[in-house]
Design a protein around this motif. Structure first.
Motif, PDB file in Angstrom:
ATOM      1  N   LEU A 167      -1.018  30.548  16.269  1.00 28.02           N
ATOM      2  CA  LEU A 167      -2.151  29.928  15.610  1.00 28.02           C
ATOM      3  C   LEU A 167      -3.148  30.984  15.151  1.00 28.02           C
ATOM      4  O   LEU A 167      -3.313  32.012  15.793  1.00 28.02           O
ATOM      5  N   GLN A 168      -3.819  30.696  14.024  1.00 26.93           N
ATOM      6  CA  GLN A 168      -4.859  31.583  13.511  1.00 26.93           C
ATOM      7  C   GLN A 168      -6.203  31.095  14.011  1.00 26.93           C
ATOM      8  O   GLN A 168      -6.423  29.898  14.186  1.00 26.93           O
ATOM      9  N   GLU A 169      -7.134  32.036  14.223  1.00 24.37           N
ATOM     10  CA  GLU A 169      -8.469  31.667  14.671  1.00 24.37           C
ATOM     11  C   GLU A 169      -9.179  30.896  13.573  1.00 24.37           C
ATOM     12  O   GLU A 169      -9.052  31.190  12.393  1.00 24.37           O
ATOM     13  N   GLU A 170      -9.942  29.874  13.963  1.00 21.38           N
ATOM     14  CA  GLU A 170     -10.660  29.009  13.022  1.00 21.38           C
ATOM     15  C   GLU A 170     -12.153  29.126  13.295  1.00 21.38           C
ATOM     16  O   GLU A 170     -12.585  28.995  14.438  1.00 21.38           O
ATOM     17  N   THR A 191      -8.856  27.186  17.041  1.00 19.85           N
ATOM     18  CA  THR A 191      -7.708  27.646  16.277  1.00 19.85           C
ATOM     19  C   THR A 191      -7.356  26.602  15.240  1.00 19.85           C
ATOM     20  O   THR A 191      -7.632  25.417  15.407  1.00 19.85           O
ATOM     21  N   LYS A 192      -6.786  27.062  14.137  1.00 23.43           N
ATOM     22  CA  LYS A 192      -6.390  26.156  13.062  1.00 23.43           C
ATOM     23  C   LYS A 192      -5.264  25.261  13.531  1.00 23.43           C
ATOM     24  O   LYS A 192      -4.371  25.674  14.269  1.00 23.43           O
ATOM     25  N   LEU A 193      -5.330  24.021  13.087  1.00 21.78           N
ATOM     26  CA  LEU A 193      -4.289  23.057  13.393  1.00 21.78           C
ATOM     27  C   LEU A 193      -3.044  23.410  12.597  1.00 21.78           C
ATOM     28  O   LEU A 193      -3.120  23.706  11.413  1.00 21.78           O
ATOM     29  N   GLU A 194      -1.927  23.402  13.234  1.00 21.92           N
ATOM     30  CA  GLU A 194      -0.662  23.704  12.580  1.00 21.92           C
ATOM     31  C   GLU A 194       0.210  22.470  12.631  1.00 21.92           C
ATOM     32  O   GLU A 194       0.422  21.905  13.702  1.00 21.92           O
TER      33      GLU A 194
END
Length: 106
Positions: free
Chosen positions: A25-28, A4-7
């Motif tokens: 979180l968005q999938e990375e 997942t993208k780092l936030e």
């Protein structure tokens, strides 16, 4: 395993504050290479040059694709768009024996 993208979220807290957070979180799909460069004495190597190469599978040549300089803690980071390729990293750190005085131009 999916990543997942780092936030990064800034927090503005005052004494006695209670903060309830809901983070989605968005999938990375990219990969990342990160690390720390240290000197032989164990100290961080600040301003070391770290170069990222992809390996040409046919010729075994190294093709440079990115570079970074380490921060004061010796840290570097590269985002990798295609994790199925073969990669290599080279690191170079140089400390001049007689550094130029501050403000000197060459």
């Amino acid at each position: 395993m999916a990543a997942t993208k780092l936030e990064l979220i800034d927090l503005d807290l005052t004494p006695g504050t209670e903060l309830d957070m809901d983070v989605n979180l968005q999938e990375e799909f990219r990969s990342v290479v990160h690390g720390v460069v240290r000197l032989p004495d164990g100290n961080y190597a600040e301003n070391a040059a770290v170069k990222l190469f992809v390996v040409d599978e046919t010729t075994n040549n190294l093709i440079p694709i990115a570079f970074a300089f380490t921060d004061e803690f010796g840290q570097f980071l590269f985002g990798i768009e295609n994790p199925s390729l073969k990669y290599k990293v080279k690191v170079f750190h140089y400390v001049p024996e007689n550094p130029l005085p501050e403000g000197t131009t060459v």
